[in-house]
Design a protein around this motif. Sequence first.
Motif, short mmCIF file in Angstrom:
data_model
loop_
_atom_site.label_atom_id
_atom_site.label_comp_id
_atom_site.label_asym_id
_atom_site.label_seq_id
_atom_site.Cartn_x
_atom_site.Cartn_y
_atom_site.Cartn_z
N ALA A 164 -15.67 9.10 34.81
CA ALA A 164 -15.82 7.87 35.60
C ALA A 164 -16.86 8.03 36.69
O ALA A 164 -17.52 7.05 37.08
N ARG A 165 -17.04 9.25 37.19
CA ARG A 165 -18.02 9.48 38.25
C ARG A 165 -19.44 9.14 37.82
O ARG A 165 -20.27 8.78 38.65
N VAL A 166 -19.71 9.27 36.52
CA VAL A 166 -21.06 8.99 36.03
C VAL A 166 -21.12 7.63 35.34
O VAL A 166 -22.04 7.34 34.59
N GLY A 167 -20.10 6.80 35.58
CA GLY A 167 -20.12 5.43 35.09
C GLY A 167 -19.48 5.20 33.74
O GLY A 167 -19.49 4.07 33.23
N PHE A 168 -18.90 6.25 33.13
CA PHE A 168 -18.26 6.08 31.83
C PHE A 168 -16.80 5.71 32.07
O PHE A 168 -15.90 6.54 32.08
N ASP A 169 -16.58 4.40 32.28
CA ASP A 169 -15.24 3.94 32.65
C ASP A 169 -15.13 2.45 32.40
O ASP A 169 -16.13 1.73 32.37
N TRP A 170 -13.91 1.98 32.21
CA TRP A 170 -13.68 0.55 32.10
C TRP A 170 -13.83 -0.10 33.47
O TRP A 170 -13.59 0.52 34.51
N ASP A 171 -14.19 -1.38 33.47
CA ASP A 171 -14.42 -2.07 34.73
C ASP A 171 -13.13 -2.42 35.45
O ASP A 171 -13.10 -2.49 36.68
N SER A 172 -12.06 -2.65 34.69
CA SER A 172 -10.83 -3.12 35.33
C SER A 172 -9.61 -2.58 34.60
O SER A 172 -9.69 -2.11 33.46
N THR A 173 -8.46 -2.70 35.26
CA THR A 173 -7.19 -2.30 34.66
C THR A 173 -6.87 -3.16 33.44
O THR A 173 -6.27 -2.66 32.48
N VAL A 174 -7.29 -4.40 33.48
CA VAL A 174 -7.05 -5.30 32.34
C VAL A 174 -7.72 -4.75 31.08
O VAL A 174 -7.14 -4.77 29.98
N ASP A 175 -8.93 -4.19 31.23
CA ASP A 175 -9.63 -3.61 30.09
C ASP A 175 -8.85 -2.42 29.52
O ASP A 175 -8.78 -2.23 28.30
N VAL A 176 -8.26 -1.63 30.42
CA VAL A 176 -7.48 -0.47 29.97
C VAL A 176 -6.23 -0.94 29.23
O VAL A 176 -5.85 -0.38 28.19
N LEU A 177 -5.59 -1.98 29.73
CA LEU A 177 -4.39 -2.52 29.07
C LEU A 177 -4.73 -3.07 27.69
O LEU A 177 -3.96 -2.92 26.74
N ASP A 178 -5.90 -3.70 27.57
CA ASP A 178 -6.34 -4.20 26.26
C ASP A 178 -6.53 -3.03 25.29
O ASP A 178 -6.15 -3.10 24.12
N LYS A 179 -7.14 -1.95 25.80
CA LYS A 179 -7.34 -0.76 24.96
C LYS A 179 -6.00 -0.15 24.58
O LYS A 179 -5.83 0.34 23.45
N LEU A 180 -5.05 -0.18 25.50
CA LEU A 180 -3.72 0.36 25.23
C LEU A 180 -3.06 -0.40 24.08
O LEU A 180 -2.47 0.19 23.17
N THR A 181 -3.18 -1.70 24.11
CA THR A 181 -2.63 -2.54 23.04
C THR A 181 -3.30 -2.22 21.71
O THR A 181 -2.64 -2.10 20.67
N GLU A 182 -4.62 -2.06 21.76
CA GLU A 182 -5.37 -1.73 20.54
C GLU A 182 -4.90 -0.41 19.95
O GLU A 182 -4.67 -0.29 18.74
N GLU A 183 -4.75 0.61 20.82
CA GLU A 183 -4.33 1.93 20.34
C GLU A 183 -2.90 1.90 19.81
O GLU A 183 -2.57 2.60 18.85
#
Length: 276
Positions: A164-183
């Motif tokens: 995440a320090r070098v910008g490899f990260d989701w923009d928001s918690t909502v994006d992470v939750l969407d990825k969680l649902t996908e996985e």
Amino acid sequence: MQDTPLIHDETAGIERLLEIMSHLRNPASGCPWDIEQDFASIAPYTIEEAYEVADAIEREAWDELKGELGDLLFQSVFHAQMASEAGYFTFQDVVCTMSNKMVSRHPHVFGDETREKSSEQQTQDWEKIKAAERAGQSQTGTLDGVAVGLPALLRAYKLQKRAARVGFDWDSTVDVLDKLTEEAHELVDAKNNLTQDQVEEEYGDLMFVMANLGRHLDLDPEAALRRANSKFIRRFEGVEAKLAALGKRPEQSDLAEMDRLWDAVKADEKLRTSET
């Protein structure tokens, strides 16, 4: 037996512990078990003692914490003694290295930088200093230096934090939750259609995203899971107590009854919380 005056001197402090360790490892007069150990055989004990420190803190068992911290300190002394015997470094080298690191990483306390910084800015500065240290050790990759021996959940958290320090990260918690649902959907599909090895891979992906969700929620996933474990133990012991009051053990009950008792334990907890 060699002259060891500090061993029985309860006022001698760390020097007493160092002498005890040296004597335990003495090939002629020491403890056979201690003499047989090496770095690899002691490492699991070091990890175990660190977890016992965390457990005492979690339970607020302050009397126990003193002993657990001593056990963890002894692990450092044990490793340093073996390193000294091998000619790698001494315990005093360990102390000096740690002291130098703390002075270097706190220029706002021990140097010329101002202390008028937010906690967030101090954290950013800390990470910059650590990155410079890694570069000096030829660790130039973003993920270099994240210890392989960490618990997998904690290591996942640290790897994602580095990325995440070098910008490899989701923009928001909502994006992470969407990825969680996908996985989660991918895991269900794997369970129904793929091999056990592929199921394990998808399960690992789901766990990895869960660790990232913890980071986005500003939570330590390892601490959160420890807390969940403690809660499960507390509530299941409550179920066992209620069964015992009925003259039964868990194996003499069934899931429906234990579920009812579990709900009763939860209700009791809520009542106690509301009363306080």
